[in-house]
Write a protein that holds these residues in place. Structure first.
Motif, PDB file in Angstrom:
ATOM      1  N   VAL A 145     104.407  42.495 -28.712  1.00 44.67           N
ATOM      2  CA  VAL A 145     105.794  42.028 -28.572  1.00 44.67           C
ATOM      3  C   VAL A 145     105.891  41.078 -27.383  1.00 44.67           C
ATOM      4  O   VAL A 145     105.509  41.438 -26.268  1.00 44.67           O
ATOM      5  N   PRO A 146     106.401  39.868 -27.581  1.00 49.14           N
ATOM      6  CA  PRO A 146     106.548  38.953 -26.442  1.00 49.14           C
ATOM      7  C   PRO A 146     107.718  39.365 -25.557  1.00 49.14           C
ATOM      8  O   PRO A 146     108.702  39.943 -26.025  1.00 49.14           O
ATOM      9  N   CYS A 147     107.611  39.103 -24.265  1.00 47.54           N
ATOM     10  CA  CYS A 147     108.709  39.372 -23.336  1.00 47.54           C
ATOM     11  C   CYS A 147     109.359  38.034 -22.989  1.00 47.54           C
ATOM     12  O   CYS A 147     109.055  37.414 -21.961  1.00 47.54           O
ATOM     13  N   ALA A 148     110.229  37.598 -23.879  1.00 50.01           N
ATOM     14  CA  ALA A 148     110.802  36.261 -23.744  1.00 50.01           C
ATOM     15  C   ALA A 148     111.723  36.133 -22.541  1.00 50.01           C
ATOM     16  O   ALA A 148     111.938  35.040 -22.028  1.00 50.01           O
ATOM     17  N   GLY A 149     112.274  37.249 -22.058  1.00 48.18           N
ATOM     18  CA  GLY A 149     113.219  37.167 -20.947  1.00 48.18           C
ATOM     19  C   GLY A 149     112.564  36.986 -19.592  1.00 48.18           C
ATOM     20  O   GLY A 149     113.238  36.646 -18.616  1.00 48.18           O
ATOM     21  N   GLY A 150     111.260  37.187 -19.505  1.00 47.63           N
ATOM     22  CA  GLY A 150     110.567  37.038 -18.238  1.00 47.63           C
ATOM     23  C   GLY A 150     110.950  38.130 -17.251  1.00 47.63           C
ATOM     24  O   GLY A 150     111.567  39.136 -17.598  1.00 47.63           O
ATOM     25  N   LEU A 151     110.565  37.941 -16.003  1.00 49.63           N
ATOM     26  CA  LEU A 151     110.892  38.884 -14.930  1.00 49.63           C
ATOM     27  C   LEU A 151     111.689  38.158 -13.855  1.00 49.63           C
ATOM     28  O   LEU A 151     111.286  37.082 -13.399  1.00 49.63           O
ATOM     29  N   GLY A 152     112.810  38.743 -13.452  1.00 50.90           N
ATOM     30  CA  GLY A 152     113.668  38.124 -12.460  1.00 50.90           C
ATOM     31  C   GLY A 152     113.220  38.399 -11.038  1.00 50.90           C
ATOM     32  O   GLY A 152     112.306  39.187 -10.783  1.00 50.90           O
ATOM     33  N   SER A 153     113.872  37.743 -10.089  1.00 52.45           N
ATOM     34  CA  SER A 153     113.487  37.871  -8.682  1.00 52.45           C
ATOM     35  C   SER A 153     113.672  39.298  -8.172  1.00 52.45           C
ATOM     36  O   SER A 153     112.872  39.788  -7.359  1.00 52.45           O
ATOM     37  N   LYS A 154     114.733  39.974  -8.636  1.00 52.04           N
ATOM     38  CA  LYS A 154     114.966  41.346  -8.184  1.00 52.04           C
ATOM     39  C   LYS A 154     113.881  42.268  -8.717  1.00 52.04           C
ATOM     40  O   LYS A 154     113.404  43.172  -7.997  1.00 52.04           O
ATOM     41  N   GLU A 155     113.463  42.053  -9.964  1.00 51.31           N
ATOM     42  CA  GLU A 155     112.378  42.855 -10.528  1.00 51.31           C
ATOM     43  C   GLU A 155     111.084  42.627  -9.753  1.00 51.31           C
ATOM     44  O   GLU A 155     110.356  43.572  -9.415  1.00 51.31           O
ATOM     45  N   MET A 156     110.793  41.368  -9.455  1.00 52.08           N
ATOM     46  CA  MET A 156     109.593  41.047  -8.689  1.00 52.08           C
ATOM     47  C   MET A 156     109.636  41.688  -7.300  1.00 52.08           C
ATOM     48  O   MET A 156     108.615  42.193  -6.792  1.00 52.08           O
ATOM     49  N   GLU A 157     110.803  41.713  -6.684  1.00 56.66           N
ATOM     50  CA  GLU A 157     110.947  42.295  -5.356  1.00 56.66           C
ATOM     51  C   GLU A 157     110.588  43.783  -5.376  1.00 56.66           C
ATOM     52  O   GLU A 157     109.829  44.274  -4.532  1.00 56.66           O
ATOM     53  N   PHE A 158     111.145  44.503  -6.357  1.00 54.84           N
ATOM     54  CA  PHE A 158     110.846  45.929  -6.463  1.00 54.84           C
ATOM     55  C   PHE A 158     109.361  46.168  -6.734  1.00 54.84           C
ATOM     56  O   PHE A 158     108.747  47.097  -6.200  1.00 54.84           O
ATOM     57  N   LEU A 159     108.769  45.331  -7.576  1.00 53.06           N
ATOM     58  CA  LEU A 159     107.356  45.483  -7.914  1.00 53.06           C
ATOM     59  C   LEU A 159     106.466  45.265  -6.691  1.00 53.06           C
ATOM     60  O   LEU A 159     105.500  46.004  -6.467  1.00 53.06           O
ATOM     61  N   HIS A 160     106.772  44.262  -5.888  1.00 55.13           N
ATOM     62  CA  HIS A 160     105.994  44.019  -4.671  1.00 55.13           C
ATOM     63  C   HIS A 160     106.150  45.173  -3.676  1.00 55.13           C
ATOM     64  O   HIS A 160     105.185  45.545  -2.991  1.00 55.13           O
ATOM     65  N   HIS A 161     107.347  45.770  -3.622  1.00 53.10           N
ATOM     66  CA  HIS A 161     107.541  46.934  -2.751  1.00 53.10           C
ATOM     67  C   HIS A 161     106.659  48.091  -3.224  1.00 53.10           C
ATOM     68  O   HIS A 161     106.104  48.846  -2.406  1.00 53.10           O
ATOM     69  N   MET A 162     106.546  48.268  -4.533  1.00 57.80           N
ATOM     70  CA  MET A 162     105.665  49.324  -5.053  1.00 57.80           C
ATOM     71  C   MET A 162     104.214  49.045  -4.673  1.00 57.80           C
ATOM     72  O   MET A 162     103.458  49.953  -4.329  1.00 57.80           O
TER      73      MET A 162
END
Length: 494
Positions: A450-467
């Motif tokens: 399944v493609p993820c057409a919506g991509g990842l937003g800046s807030k999502e990236m921020e949380f991921l980097h914190h993890m």
């Protein structure tokens, strides 16, 4: 219209015979029977049960999530391992969780090809969710047993729909034409009611007598007498199934209120609480697909391809859990918890952690969950730079999202080992973990075909980097093991 003429015993004998001939459900019977045997065995150890749970990704998720739920909060407190969860939940609760999963999985493949089966499976899933919510509200920790009882009510319907498709249609038409219940129509067509059939199936599969007896219609109880455990199971199961019936057939407020009032006293709840649980379930985005299937209405809340609508909220919750677990967890537990949190938040099909091995000068796939991960565990790729997206993420120290790995310009930057094991993957994500500006790990996740057409937003990236930062704090002890932690020697991939 042909009406079968047979006894109750004759219907059961023919049903078991057809199940055996069709070949799908003997495996369900074996799974259910083996789980019950493990629950009843005095020789089942926590290690054995943990090993069995970990072999089933969906069950692993449910076990850890339940151990961390509000009901078990005083005992759980950021549980990150299956072994600890089993100590808190107990063998019976784990067994009932496994039973509910197997009952749903047993019909999942059939439901994907038949609309009537899909509708019944969706209603069963909703009823199970309602039973779990009701028992959580009462504070009783036998909720998973009540879910099994609730699902078994639907098993009888699905068995008839699957094994007697012509009679199933006749039952539906008779109920509609004469304004009687499906169960009464089933008794007229097949000489057995749905509750009787469900009870017979429970006995055949070796389930405890209390569960088997909960298939019967709920009887009015003496208000001065507390419910026995078997009567309580019966009451929760019947309420859950009747409530979902109302919610998926018009959701008339007066009928729902009357239904709630008829059961509330028996469960020591206020009728408004029962109604509120049903209303909350309808609003819950995680149930929208089941509601759409069960009512035949088009879904209006489908998430962007592959990713949940509330991914930011999920990541925030996941980060809170990871941070709470960091002080007391070892690196292994924290990595597994983080992978699971990311997977649930972003809807990944596969998630893995590649750790740097300084002795081998490579990054090894040492942790992973998902449907395609097992063949990859043990695989490694060289730490030395190569012109592909994995090394680009490691070199830059920033997360990378690939929307379409099959796009010609991108495809040339996908390493061969990824094309070999994940050739069907359209979209994937890479998160490097660093210590002192040097990469020590790379987290990977994909959405399968399944493609993820919506991509990842800046807030999502921020949380991921914190993890990633939380992992970095713990990783030093395992990032460069003297020996590979896996059972087989890693293969070098390119």
């Amino acid at each position: 219209m042909h009406t079968m003429s047979m006894t109750k015993e004759g219907t059961l004998e023919l049903l078991w015979q057809r199940m055996s001939e069709k070949g799908d459900f003997p495996s369900l019977q074996r799974s259910v029977s083996s789980i019950v045997s493990a629950m009843q065995s005095e020789d089942t150890s926590t290690a054995d049960l943990a090993s069995s749970v970990l072999s089933d990704f969906a069950l692993t998720q449910k076990v850890i999530r339940l151990a961390n739920s509000a009901m078990y909060a005083p005992f759980g407190c950021n549980v990150t391992t299956v072994s600890r969860a089993i100590m808190i939940l107990g063998v019976d609760t784990i067994g009932h969780l496994a039973l509910s999963l197997k009952l749903l999985e047993g019909f999942g493949e059939v439901a994907s090809h038949r609309q009537d089966m899909a509708r019944e499976l969706a209603r069963a899933s909703l009823a199970g969710a309602f039973a779990r919510d009701i028992t959580a509200k009462t504070g009783i920790r036998d909720g998973e047993e009540a879910v099994v009882c609730t699902l078994l009510h639907h098993v009888a319907r699905m068995l008839v729909a699957y094994c007697f498709p012509e009679e199933w249609q006749q039952i539906q038409q008779l109920a509609s034409n004469e304004g009687i219940s499906d169960s009464d129509a089933c008794e007229r067509v097949l000489a057995i009611s749905f509750p009787e059939l469900a009870e017979a199936a429970a006995h055949k599969w070796g389930l405890p007598d209390g569960i088997a007896r909960s298939m019967r219609p709920a009887e009015p109880a003496d208000p001065d007498e507390p419910l026995s455990h078997a009567d309580w199971l019966c009451t929760v199961a019947n309420l859950s199934n009747e409530m979902v019936g109302e919610l998926t057939s018009g959701a008339d407020p007066d009928r729902i209120a009357a239904l709630a009032a008829s059961y509330a006293d028996r469960l020591a709840l206020d009728a408004t609480e029962v109604v509120a649980i049903g209303e909350d379930m309808v609003r819950d985005t995680s149930h929208q697909e089941f509601l759409s299937i069960s009512t035949g209405a088009p879904s209006t809340l489908l998430p962007p391809a592959g990713k949940p609508l509330d991914s930011v909220r999920r990541l925030a919750t996941g980060l809170t859990e990871v941070r709470a677990a960091t002080p007391g967890a070892d690196a292994d537990s924290l990595l597994n918890l983080t992978l699971e949190a990311i997977m649930q938040s972003l809807g990944f099909a596969n998630c893995a952690a590649f750790l740097r091995n300084t002795h081998e000068k490579a990054f090894e796939a040492r942790y992973g969950i998902g449907c395609d991960i097992q063949p990859v565990l043990g695989l490694s790729f060289p730490a030395a730079f190569e012109p592909d997206v994995f090394h680009l993420a490691l070199t830059n120290g920033r997360a990378i999202f690939i929307e379409n790995a099959h796009e010609p310009r991108i495809a040339t930057r996908i390493p061969r080992w990824h094309r070999q094991h994940f050739g069907h993957v359209k979209s994937f994500f890479l998160l490097p973990v660093q210590q002192r500006n040097q990469p020590v790990a790379l987290l990977y996740g994909d959405w399968g075909h399944v493609p993820c057409a919506g991509g990842l937003g800046s807030k999502e990236m921020e949380f991921l980097h914190h993890m990633g930062d939380e992992i970095s704090k713990k990783l030093e002890g395992i990032a460069a093991p003297a020996e590979p932690s896996l059972h087989r020697k890693p293969a070098v991939a390119r």
